[in-house]
Write a protein that holds these residues in place. Sequence first.
Motif, PDB file in Angstrom:
ATOM      1  N   LEU A  68       0.993  -1.343  -0.147  1.00 20.17           N
ATOM      2  CA  LEU A  68      -0.381  -0.184   0.392  1.00 20.17           C
ATOM      3  C   LEU A  68       0.916   1.385  -0.666  1.00 20.17           C
ATOM      4  CD1 LEU A  68      -2.600  -1.037   2.690  1.00 20.17           C
ATOM      5  CD2 LEU A  68      -2.481  -1.408   0.354  1.00 20.17           C
ATOM      6  N   VAL A  69       2.285   1.022   0.288  1.00 17.33           N
ATOM      7  CA  VAL A  69       2.794   2.488   0.680  1.00 17.33           C
ATOM      8  C   VAL A  69       4.014   2.236  -0.392  1.00 17.33           C
ATOM      9  CG1 VAL A  69       4.642   3.189   2.114  1.00 17.33           C
ATOM     10  CG2 VAL A  69       2.946   3.146   2.783  1.00 17.33           C
ATOM     11  N   TYR A  70       5.089   0.907  -0.280  1.00 21.38           N
ATOM     12  CA  TYR A  70       5.832   1.403  -2.096  1.00 21.38           C
ATOM     13  C   TYR A  70       5.804   0.680  -3.287  1.00 21.38           C
ATOM     14  CZ  TYR A  70       8.196   2.335   2.320  1.00 21.38           C
ATOM     15  OH  TYR A  70       9.337   2.950   3.778  1.00 21.38           O
ATOM     16  N   GLY A  71       4.935  -0.313  -3.187  1.00 24.45           N
ATOM     17  CA  GLY A  71       4.095  -0.389  -4.362  1.00 24.45           C
ATOM     18  C   GLY A  71       2.576   0.413  -5.119  1.00 24.45           C
ATOM     19  N   ILE A  72       1.839   0.294  -4.937  1.00 21.92           N
ATOM     20  CA  ILE A  72       0.824   1.137  -4.988  1.00 21.92           C
ATOM     21  C   ILE A  72       1.102   2.403  -5.194  1.00 21.92           C
ATOM     22  CG2 ILE A  72      -1.438   1.595  -4.806  1.00 21.92           C
ATOM     23  CD1 ILE A  72      -1.974  -1.166  -4.034  1.00 21.92           C
ATOM     24  N   TYR A 101      11.263  -0.446  -9.108  1.00 22.58           N
ATOM     25  CA  TYR A 101      11.284   1.372 -10.277  1.00 22.58           C
ATOM     26  C   TYR A 101       9.920   2.324  -9.159  1.00 22.58           C
ATOM     27  CZ  TYR A 101       8.834   4.867 -13.702  1.00 22.58           C
ATOM     28  OH  TYR A 101       8.496   5.998 -14.306  1.00 22.58           O
ATOM     29  N   LEU A 102       8.828   1.216  -9.203  1.00 15.78           N
ATOM     30  CA  LEU A 102       7.381   2.376  -7.826  1.00 15.78           C
ATOM     31  C   LEU A 102       7.833   2.238  -6.776  1.00 15.78           C
ATOM     32  CD1 LEU A 102       4.417  -0.307  -9.514  1.00 15.78           C
ATOM     33  CD2 LEU A 102       5.344   2.012 -10.722  1.00 15.78           C
ATOM     34  N   THR A 103       8.992   1.868  -6.210  1.00 13.25           N
ATOM     35  CA  THR A 103       9.154   1.559  -4.548  1.00 13.25           C
ATOM     36  C   THR A 103      10.344   2.845  -4.798  1.00 13.25           C
ATOM     37  OG1 THR A 103       9.492  -0.656  -4.046  1.00 13.25           O
ATOM     38  CG2 THR A 103      10.375   0.687  -2.649  1.00 13.25           C
TER      39      THR A 103
END
Length: 477
Positions: free
Chosen positions: A185-189, A263-265
Motif C-alpha cells: 500500500l505504501v511502497y508498491g501502489i 522502479y515503483l518503490t
Amino acid sequence: MSKKMLKFVTLEKQMPAKREASERREDFNEIYDEFAPEKAVEQASRCSQCGIPFCQVHCPVQNNIPDWLNLTASGRLEEAYELSQSTNSLPEICGRICPQDRLCEGSCVIEKGFSSVTIGAVEKYITDTAWENGWVKPNAPRVELDQSVAIIGAGPGGMAAADEMRKRGYQVHVYDRYDRVGGLLVYGIPSFKLEKDVVERRAKLLADGGVTFHLNFEVGRDATLSELREKHDAIIIATGVYKARDISLPGSGQKGIVPALDYLTASNRKGLGDEVPAFDSGELNADGKDVVVIGGGDTAMDCVRTAVRQGAKSVKCLYRRDRKNMPGSLRETTNAEEEGVEFVWLSAPKAFHGDGEVTAVRAIEMHLGIADSTGRQVPVEIEGSEFNVPCDLAIKALGFDPEDIPTLFDEPKLAVSRWGTIEADPVSKMTNLEGVFAIGDIVRGASLVVWAIRDGRDAAVSVTNYLRQAATQAKAS
Ligand code: FAD
Ligand code: SF4
Ligand code: SF4
C-alpha cells in the motif's frame, strides 16, 4: 422499501469527478475528487435493494452493500460507516483501489440496460466522512489478555489481522522489514491511486489502539521463526510475494532494464521525502526518457502512469494479448490511455538491443490462438513480424513469485506448494505447523488488497479459537 431507493430508472451512474488528464500528468495526487454529499446520496439511491445482492456475494469481504447504500441515501452516514467498517478493516482503501469492475460493481444486477450502482466511491465517501467527523476510533479492547500473537508483515493482510486480534484483547506484535507500515500500500501502489496519508492514519490508529510495531525487523535476519514461536502464543505470516518474475532474453543485464517494483518503490520513497540515490542518478527515474513497460497487469499500469508523471518523453506498454484479455483493471487502462500512454497490443518482447545501455526492445507480433485448459486463448507468435521499439528505460512488470520462506525463516518443515506459496488450510488459515497461520499474497500468490484483508479477518477468528483452547488446556493442566 424506502422511497429513497430504486432511482436507477431516472438517475445515470456517476463517479466522482476525475481531474483532467493534462493536470493529472503533472502530479502524484489522487485523480478522483470526493463526492459532493448530495451526489453520494443520489448515487446510493440508485440501488434496487436486491433480495440476493450479487454485489455482496462477489465482494471478497462480503460487505453489506445494499444496507449501507440505503443508509447513505437516507443521510444516516454514521450508521452507514458503522455497518461498512464491521466487515472491512480498510474500507476507504478498498473504495479507492479495489478493481470494482471485476468485483462488486461488475456483479451488480440492476435491471438490464442500466449501468451498475457506484459502490466503491460511496464506500470511500462514507469512511472519509467518518474520519473527518472523528467517528473512526482506535480499537482499544475492554479486557487485556496475556496471550500474544506475532504478525510477520505489516501489509493489508497483517494490518487487518492486527486490528481484529487487538479488538479481542490480545497483545499484538507486528514485525516488518520495512521502515513504514502498509506493505505494498505504501511502497508498491502509487499515490495517484492511494495517497500515503490514508495509509499512515490507519497505521497510527492501530498503534493508538495498542498494536506494537517492530519496524526494520526482518524475520530470517533478526530472528528465526522458531525464536518468534517461543516468544509468542501464535504466529500469522503475511509476508506477501516480492520475487520479480524475469524473462531471460538476449541483451538482458544491460543498464536501463529494471524490475517494476524497484522502479515503483523508488518513486514512492521519493514522494515520501526519502533519499533515493538510484532515483537521483536517473537509474530508476523516467524523466526525459523513452519508456517501454513490458506486461499488462496492475503493476504495469502503475509503472506507465508513474513514468508519465516523472516527465518521460514517451511511454509505451507492450502486452502479448489484447485489451479485452488484459489482467489489469480496465478502468486503470483507460486512465493510462487518457494520460498519454500508448498500448502496443498483441506484442511480446524477444530481445533487448543496446551496447551496455538499452536502446530498444525487439518485439514480435502475436495472435490469439486456441484456448488452453483455463479457457484463455494462448498468444502465438506471427512469424516474420519482428519490430523494434526504441527506448532508454525498459521496465519489466511480469508478476511476482514468493521468496523461499522455509529457508529464509530457517524452518524447513513449513509446507509450501510447488510454486513456493505457503500451504494453509483454506478455512482456518493454519499451516502444517501448530499455531502458525498464513494469509494474503504469500498463500494466494499475487492477488488483491481486499483478499488479504479477508484472510486477515478470517485468520483472527481461527487464531482466537486456537488461543482460547490453549488457555483452557493450560488452566486444566
Ligand atoms: P504485502 O502488502 O506485500 O505486505 C507484506 C509485508 O511483509 C511487507 O510490508 C513486507 O515488508 C513484509 N515482509 C516480507 N518479508 C518479511 C520478513 N522476512 N520479515 C518481516 N517482514 C517481511 N491490489 C488491489 O487490490 N488494487 C490495486 O490497485 C493493486 N495495485 C497493485 C500495484 C502494485 C504495483 C502491486 C505490486 C500490487 C498491487 N495490488 C493491488 C496487489 C496488492 O498490493 C497485494 O495483493 C496486497 O498488498 C497483499 O497484501 P499482503 O498483506 O499479503 O502483502
Ligand atoms: Fe467493492 Fe472492494 Fe468495497 Fe467490496 S471492498 S464493496 S469489492 S470496493
Ligand atoms: Fe444494489 Fe446492485 Fe447490489 Fe442489487 S446488486 S443490491 S442493485 S448494488
